[in-house]
Design a protein around this motif. Structure first.
Motif, PDB file in Angstrom:
ATOM      1  N   ALA A   1       0.830  -1.209   0.000  1.00  0.00           N
ATOM      2  CA  ALA A   1       0.000   0.000   0.000  1.00  0.00           C
ATOM      3  C   ALA A   1       0.864   1.259   0.000  1.00  0.00           C
ATOM      4  O   ALA A   1       0.578   2.218  -0.724  1.00  0.00           O
ATOM      5  CB  ALA A   1      -0.932  -0.015   1.215  1.00  0.00           C
ATOM      6  N   ARG A   2       1.911   1.281   0.814  1.00  0.00           N
ATOM      7  CA  ARG A   2       2.794   2.444   0.854  1.00  0.00           C
ATOM      8  C   ARG A   2       3.456   2.672  -0.499  1.00  0.00           C
ATOM      9  O   ARG A   2       3.552   3.819  -0.966  1.00  0.00           O
ATOM     10  CB  ARG A   2       3.839   2.297   1.965  1.00  0.00           C
ATOM     11  CG  ARG A   2       3.215   2.504   3.327  1.00  0.00           C
ATOM     12  CD  ARG A   2       3.998   2.192   4.551  1.00  0.00           C
ATOM     13  NE  ARG A   2       5.430   2.285   4.565  1.00  0.00           N
ATOM     14  CZ  ARG A   2       6.157   2.125   5.665  1.00  0.00           C
ATOM     15  NH1 ARG A   2       5.569   1.874   6.837  1.00  0.00           N
ATOM     16  NH2 ARG A   2       7.463   2.201   5.630  1.00  0.00           N
ATOM     17  N   ASN A   3       3.910   1.614  -1.136  1.00  0.00           N
ATOM     18  CA  ASN A   3       4.519   1.757  -2.465  1.00  0.00           C
ATOM     19  C   ASN A   3       3.503   2.244  -3.489  1.00  0.00           C
ATOM     20  O   ASN A   3       3.822   3.069  -4.343  1.00  0.00           O
ATOM     21  CB  ASN A   3       5.149   0.440  -2.920  1.00  0.00           C
ATOM     22  CG  ASN A   3       6.472   0.189  -2.257  1.00  0.00           C
ATOM     23  OD1 ASN A   3       7.305   1.065  -2.168  1.00  0.00           O
ATOM     24  ND2 ASN A   3       6.672  -1.021  -1.771  1.00  0.00           N
ATOM     25  N   GLU A   4       2.280   1.727  -3.422  1.00  0.00           N
ATOM     26  CA  GLU A   4       1.234   2.128  -4.371  1.00  0.00           C
ATOM     27  C   GLU A   4       0.983   3.626  -4.310  1.00  0.00           C
ATOM     28  O   GLU A   4       0.893   4.295  -5.337  1.00  0.00           O
ATOM     29  CB  GLU A   4      -0.061   1.370  -4.072  1.00  0.00           C
ATOM     30  CG  GLU A   4      -1.198   1.724  -5.008  1.00  0.00           C
ATOM     31  CD  GLU A   4      -2.450   0.906  -4.728  1.00  0.00           C
ATOM     32  OE1 GLU A   4      -3.553   1.427  -5.019  1.00  0.00           O
ATOM     33  OE2 GLU A   4      -2.357  -0.235  -4.238  1.00  0.00           O
ATOM     34  N   ILE A   5       0.901   4.163  -3.109  1.00  0.00           N
ATOM     35  CA  ILE A   5       0.593   5.586  -2.965  1.00  0.00           C
ATOM     36  C   ILE A   5       1.825   6.466  -3.130  1.00  0.00           C
ATOM     37  O   ILE A   5       1.839   7.401  -3.934  1.00  0.00           O
ATOM     38  CB  ILE A   5      -0.070   5.870  -1.598  1.00  0.00           C
ATOM     39  CG1 ILE A   5      -1.422   5.158  -1.500  1.00  0.00           C
ATOM     40  CG2 ILE A   5      -0.223   7.376  -1.355  1.00  0.00           C
ATOM     41  CD1 ILE A   5      -2.446   5.589  -2.532  1.00  0.00           C
ATOM     42  N   PHE A   6       2.866   6.197  -2.365  1.00  0.00           N
ATOM     43  CA  PHE A   6       3.989   7.133  -2.315  1.00  0.00           C
ATOM     44  C   PHE A   6       4.970   6.982  -3.477  1.00  0.00           C
ATOM     45  O   PHE A   6       5.456   7.978  -4.002  1.00  0.00           O
ATOM     46  CB  PHE A   6       4.717   7.022  -0.973  1.00  0.00           C
ATOM     47  CG  PHE A   6       3.800   7.278   0.195  1.00  0.00           C
ATOM     48  CD1 PHE A   6       3.143   8.490   0.328  1.00  0.00           C
ATOM     49  CD2 PHE A   6       3.566   6.301   1.134  1.00  0.00           C
ATOM     50  CE1 PHE A   6       2.273   8.731   1.386  1.00  0.00           C
ATOM     51  CE2 PHE A   6       2.699   6.527   2.201  1.00  0.00           C
ATOM     52  CZ  PHE A   6       2.051   7.741   2.323  1.00  0.00           C
ATOM     53  N   VAL A   7       5.262   5.778  -3.890  1.00  0.00           N
ATOM     54  CA  VAL A   7       6.233   5.585  -4.974  1.00  0.00           C
ATOM     55  C   VAL A   7       5.564   5.706  -6.336  1.00  0.00           C
ATOM     56  O   VAL A   7       6.030   6.439  -7.205  1.00  0.00           O
ATOM     57  CB  VAL A   7       6.968   4.227  -4.826  1.00  0.00           C
ATOM     58  CG1 VAL A   7       7.903   4.001  -5.997  1.00  0.00           C
ATOM     59  CG2 VAL A   7       7.724   4.175  -3.507  1.00  0.00           C
ATOM     60  N   ILE A   8       4.447   5.001  -6.525  1.00  0.00           N
ATOM     61  CA  ILE A   8       3.816   4.993  -7.854  1.00  0.00           C
ATOM     62  C   ILE A   8       2.935   6.223  -8.069  1.00  0.00           C
ATOM     63  O   ILE A   8       3.145   6.985  -9.011  1.00  0.00           O
ATOM     64  CB  ILE A   8       3.029   3.688  -8.069  1.00  0.00           C
ATOM     65  CG1 ILE A   8       4.004   2.500  -8.063  1.00  0.00           C
ATOM     66  CG2 ILE A   8       2.236   3.726  -9.376  1.00  0.00           C
ATOM     67  CD1 ILE A   8       3.361   1.146  -8.032  1.00  0.00           C
ATOM     68  N   GLU A   9       1.942   6.443  -7.191  1.00  0.00           N
ATOM     69  CA  GLU A   9       1.003   7.546  -7.395  1.00  0.00           C
ATOM     70  C   GLU A   9       1.672   8.909  -7.253  1.00  0.00           C
ATOM     71  O   GLU A   9       1.464   9.797  -8.056  1.00  0.00           O
ATOM     72  CB  GLU A   9      -0.159   7.426  -6.413  1.00  0.00           C
ATOM     73  CG  GLU A   9      -1.237   8.480  -6.604  1.00  0.00           C
ATOM     74  CD  GLU A   9      -2.383   8.308  -5.638  1.00  0.00           C
ATOM     75  OE1 GLU A   9      -2.673   9.257  -4.881  1.00  0.00           O
ATOM     76  OE2 GLU A   9      -2.987   7.209  -5.628  1.00  0.00           O
TER      77      GLU A   9
END
Length: 178
Positions: free
Chosen positions: A22-30
């Protein structure tokens, strides 16, 4: 949707995986923020909402901090000294502060993937309870993205800095006392 609140050492491997996903989905990708996510601040509490399959839809971490909270004036604005480079700090003027005077925790990596269900507000309420009741905090510190300041103000947080850029996203430091 179930609410989960656990210390780091209580998380299962599957829970930790879903949190990091979830953290990668929001902070890295989005948000396109490339940084080292595993930063030694995960050893506190993790508060999140997950569905029956364990997928995380809203999340935050809360950890104790022992940092210096001196406020300095830099380029006409007051800001905590830990947000400045050593070169900027040399060009700043001391305003007030010093070591944390009360037990302080920091909330961070706050995210919601599933919107429109009130999970963000419920998550913040639970995070505040964890900070006060389980961690013994008397002060909560956050670095809020500027576009969600109102979200934190509704819970009683007050801005304590001017706007600054973090990962090219405008932020403001805020705090809440018990």
């Amino acid at each position: 949707m179930k609410l989960v609140s656990r210390k780091f050492e209580e998380l299962t491997a599957a829970e930790l995986y879903e949190i990091m996903r979830a953290r990668n989905e929001i902070f890295v990708i989005e948000q396109n923020c490339i940084y080292q996510d595993c930063d030694d601040c995960d050893y506190g509490y993790h508060v999140y909402y997950a569905d029956d399959d364990g997928k995380v839809h809203a999340y935050m971490r809360i950890y104790e901090i022992q940092e210096e909270d001196a406020v300095v004036k830099y380029e006409g604005r007051e800001i905590w000294c830990n947000n400045l480079t050593p070169e900027q700090l040399e060009k700043s003027e001391y305003v007030c502060g010093g070591p944390c005077r009360v037990p302080t925790v920091q909330m961070g990596r706050v995210l919601t993937i599933k919107h429109g269900e009130g999970l963000g507000g419920k998550l913040l309420d639970e995070g505040i309870k964890v900070a006060w009741d389980r961690m013994g905090a008397e002060r909560i510190f956050i670095e809020a993205e500027s576009d969600v300041i109102g979200y934190y103000e509704k819970a009683g947080f007050k801005a304590i800095s001017g706007e600054f850029s973090k990962d090219e996203i405008p932020h403001v430091q805020m705090e809440l006392y018990k």
